[in-house]
Design an enzyme around this catalytic site. Structure first.
Site, PDB file in Angstrom:
ATOM      1  N   SER B  96       0.861  -1.185   0.000  1.00 24.40           N
ATOM      2  CA  SER B  96       0.000   0.000   0.000  1.00 24.40           C
ATOM      3  C   SER B  96       0.895   1.232   0.000  1.00 24.40           C
ATOM      4  CB  SER B  96      -0.909  -0.003   1.234  1.00 24.40           C
ATOM      5  OG  SER B  96      -1.876  -1.027   1.129  1.00 24.40           O
ATOM      6  N   LYS B 170      -7.564   1.372  -2.732  1.00 27.30           N
ATOM      7  CA  LYS B 170      -7.193   0.979  -1.366  1.00 27.30           C
ATOM      8  C   LYS B 170      -7.443   2.136  -0.400  1.00 27.30           C
ATOM      9  CE  LYS B 170      -5.421  -1.198   2.170  1.00 27.30           C
ATOM     10  NZ  LYS B 170      -4.152  -1.911   2.334  1.00 27.30           N
ATOM     11  N   LYS B 238      -1.722   7.042   9.274  1.00 25.74           N
ATOM     12  CA  LYS B 238      -0.845   7.349   8.134  1.00 25.74           C
ATOM     13  C   LYS B 238      -1.614   7.185   6.812  1.00 25.74           C
ATOM     14  CE  LYS B 238       2.295   4.289   6.981  1.00 25.74           C
ATOM     15  NZ  LYS B 238       2.116   3.954   5.551  1.00 25.74           N
TER      16      LYS B 238
END
Lengths: 301, 301
Positions: B96, B170, B238
């Site tokens: 990711s 995502k 994050k």
């Protein structure tokens, strides 16, 4: 043990619920403000009464499935029906009404020895037809035990706590569904703005942690721009305002619930109050006019 | 058709994914920064290489499953591995990383005739072990078609659009999951504050429209006050900051995503950054100190 059931309110939810009770062999007497709605149920074996007071007079259990709190108050109390309910009978209010009003109804009925369970539902007309509603029940545990057999043909009932907590759990359900809806709308807008195909995005997310009934059902409505209701935004906004009223009465600070209410308020301000709850996408798109999902026209009431 | 696969990165996700590829009969060469992690996979039939460049040298397909964007950049480009990849090979980056970085990687690899698909996943270590990951793939359709057989043992891959849109999907997944988590936390706090049993509330909501993997898994962690990770709040924060960076670069206004980021920031500020994502409950409770779910102690790292 078969109980004599009075069923008050034959709307989109009430009819299939009453049908399931009749199919389960229960002795059901129905009442509805528009009396013609009772005909199909009489054909299935129900009895019909022209007044709510008449319907409840010989009932062991009175199920109420009406539009909102004031309507429940009018039918159950203002009309005098509550005076006709036998001591020892139990009222199950499956309508969605404010928790404080449910507690008040329970207290008023208790004076004449009538039990009360607040038992709103989630699952919509499909869940009502299939007998798979999620039923959130508040009230005394002993009272809940007595009516477990009545709930069985309707869905899965869970006793969550004292009087009013069934309604409060329904409000929690609305907060959660609203959060799902807003998040799905924003996620789809984010991916689409960057060049992804929203239909494929929804497909890709199914099976992962983002999977949910809301992604599957309302997510599909969003990507197809099909905003025919289903549950309408303006009704959902009313529920979310009830959430914030109830939260405020307990001095709770619920930022997600507050934001979701604001987004549904924006949706209604766009003239989309009659659209399905998936219409919250329209509020997100109004904030982001370059990020529309799909080129097709909106299908809406 | 069996393809020679190089697999770079044997963390919590990478190991079970590589195992599934080996079990499916693929020819797999593994590399990991900590070389001892390769031993168990060699025992299953993999080959191991001491350098990333060595692992990719004869590969038709290079799968990358590393911690974040800078690590991918270091292993794939700064180490010189990219120069060792044959023209015609395809890099599948399942890490990711930011969408913009994925697009940049695709462009850099294209200069030497190497294909690139960004294909991050959702489903966690359970999905990795079971081969049921939701895989969100961005890149050229023809490239995606060539590697469909590589994805098959890992989960369900969906091609969502051009380069970078897998990563963006995502991020959409993270927005949606974050919305689910915050909404479940607030719903449970609302019902509990009014006297409902949070364990029963969660049970009652399952099967209704509020049902989701998040309600089932993270909702259970919340009512049990079990905040052992799973996915940690600080990693999730994050991701949510990457969401807002990407949204900002497209001038998008996503109020729900912004609020969720703020709630996870609050969670980390409470010293709970190492807790599971379900720890967002701690931020909601910090705003509402009288509405704690349950009396038991927190279980946390």
């Amino acid at each position: 043990m078969s109980q004599r059931i009075a069923f008050l309110g034959l709307g989109l939810m009430g009819v299939p619920m009453a049908e399931n009770l009749i199919a389960a062999g229960q002795d059901v007497t129905v009442w509805n403000r528009t009396a013609s709605k009772t005909d199909a149920l009489v054909a299935l074996g129900a009895q019909a009464e022209p007044t709510a007071a008449g319907a409840v007079a010989n009932a062991d259990v009175v199920i109420v499935m009406l539009e909102n709190g004031p309507v429940v108050e009018g039918v159950l109390f203002d009309s005098g029906a509550s005076d006709a309910i036998s001591s020892g009978a139990i009222v199950i209010d499956m309508s969605s009404i404010p928790p404080g009003m449910a507690k008040d109804h329970a207290a008023r009925l208790a004076r004449t020895g009538v039990g009360h369970i607040d038992a709103p539902v989630s699952g919509g007309t499909i869940g009502a037809a299939e007998g798979t509603l999620a039923i959130m029940a508040g009230g005394e545990a002993a009272t809940f035990e007595k009516i477990a057999g009545v709930f069985a043909p309707l869905g899965r009932a869970t006793h969550v706590g004292p009087s009013g907590t069934g309604q409060l759990t329904k409000l929690a359900n609305q907060v959660i569904c609203g959060g799902y809806l807003a998040a799905v709308a924003e996620g789809l807008v984010l991916a689409t703005a960057g060049g992804a195909d929203p239909t494929k995005v929804r497909e890709a997310l199914m099976g992962g942690f983002a999977d949910s009934k809301v992604l599957r059902l309302h997510g599909e409505r969003m990507v197809q721009r099909d905003f025919m209701p289903g549950g309408k935004c303006q009704i959902f906004l009313k529920d979310l305002n009830t959430v914030l009223d109830s939260a405020g009465a307990m001095s709770l600070d619920l930022p997600t619930a507050t934001l979701i209410r604001d987004l549904y308020s924006e949706t209604c301000d766009l003239g989309a109050g009659e659209t399905d709850q998936a219409g919250v996408l329209l509020a997100v798109e109004a904030r982001n006019p370059d990020a529309r999902l799909g080129d097709g026209p909106d299908r809406r009431p």
